[in-house]
Motif scaffolding. Structure first.
Motif, short mmCIF file in Angstrom:
data_model
loop_
_atom_site.label_atom_id
_atom_site.label_comp_id
_atom_site.label_asym_id
_atom_site.label_seq_id
_atom_site.Cartn_x
_atom_site.Cartn_y
_atom_site.Cartn_z
N ALA A 9 0.84 -1.21 0.00
CA ALA A 9 0.00 0.00 0.00
C ALA A 9 0.87 1.24 0.00
N ARG A 10 1.87 1.27 0.83
CA ARG A 10 2.74 2.44 0.91
C ARG A 10 3.49 2.67 -0.40
N LEU A 11 3.98 1.59 -1.00
CA LEU A 11 4.72 1.73 -2.25
C LEU A 11 3.80 2.22 -3.37
N ALA A 12 2.60 1.64 -3.48
CA ALA A 12 1.66 2.07 -4.51
C ALA A 12 1.25 3.52 -4.30
N LEU A 13 0.96 3.88 -3.05
CA LEU A 13 0.58 5.26 -2.74
C LEU A 13 1.73 6.22 -3.02
N ALA A 142 4.04 -2.71 -10.19
CA ALA A 142 2.71 -3.18 -10.57
C ALA A 142 2.23 -4.26 -9.61
N GLN A 143 3.13 -5.16 -9.22
CA GLN A 143 2.74 -6.21 -8.27
C GLN A 143 2.36 -5.61 -6.92
N ALA A 144 3.08 -4.59 -6.48
CA ALA A 144 2.72 -3.91 -5.24
C ALA A 144 1.35 -3.24 -5.37
N ALA A 145 1.10 -2.62 -6.52
CA ALA A 145 -0.19 -1.96 -6.75
C ALA A 145 -1.32 -2.97 -6.74
N ILE A 146 -1.11 -4.12 -7.36
CA ILE A 146 -2.14 -5.17 -7.35
C ILE A 146 -2.38 -5.64 -5.93
#
Length: 200
Positions: A9-13, A142-146
């Motif tokens: 979540a932190r990486l995607a955000l 992308a994997q973190a976002a998923i």
């Protein structure tokens, strides 16, 4: 709910927040060039492998910026029926296109399931890149976002609508309306001026 806010979540955000208010009424892009991407990756040594040695090139920059556009589209989709960030209102991709970009980026690095079982906890499966399977940055992001978009943290996602703000944030307590206190202050000042202007 704070425990559900993972590194994904932190990486995607953090990736989404590389588009920000520039302080002068416009929008700034922290990933405007390879040097910006290099600095951003190096600021995430705990979540991105080999971050300390990373040096971005134009192809990586293009891939990550395309992924960020898809991610911000999916963030805007996730906060509905609320409005998206003002930075995204006219730049959103169609959701199927955003999903295609995200999934194609995630597929660039093969992963394997890895079982983790902490003492006293429940077993959990995590995905890890295949050793020597390539270190594609966009795939890792992308994997973190998923992971974030498919998890419970997505329910906490909000767009900040303070004047000039273009950020998304995770609502970590029931009364939180803004991404940070300074945005709340700006919103209150703007409401005061609007009321004062109407009454005067």
């Amino acid at each position: 709910m704070r425990d559900s806010i993972t590194g994904d979540a932190r990486l995607a955000l953090d990736l989404a927040l590389t588009v920000r208010h520039d302080g002068a009424g416009g929008v700034a892009d922290d990933l405007a060039g390879p040097a910006g991407l290099t600095a951003w990756v190096r600021a995430h040594p705990d979540t991105l492998p080999a971050a300390d040695a990373f040096v971005a090139d134009e192809d990586q920059l293009t891939a990550v910026r395309d992924l960020r556009t898809a991610l911000r589209t999916l963030f805007a989709h996730a906060v509905r029926p609320a409005r998206p960030s003002p930075a995204d209102a006219t730049r959103l991709l169609p959701v199927p296109e955003a999903l295609r970009r995200l999934n194609e980026a995630a597929a660039r690095t093969p992963t394997v399931p890895v079982l983790a079982w902490d003492e006293g906890g429940e077993p959990a499966v995590r995905r890890r890149p295949v050793p020597d399977g390539g270190g594609d940055l966009a795939a890792a992001l992308a994997q973190a976002a998923i992971g974030f978009l498919s998890g419970p943290g997505r329910q906490l996602l909000r767009a900040c609508h303070a004047p000039g703000c273009v950020r998304y944030f995770l609502k970590e307590h029931p009364r939180q309306e803004w991404c940070k206190p300074s945005c709340g202050n700006r919103a209150r000042v703007a409401r005061h001026h609007e009321r004062h202007g109407r009454s005067g």
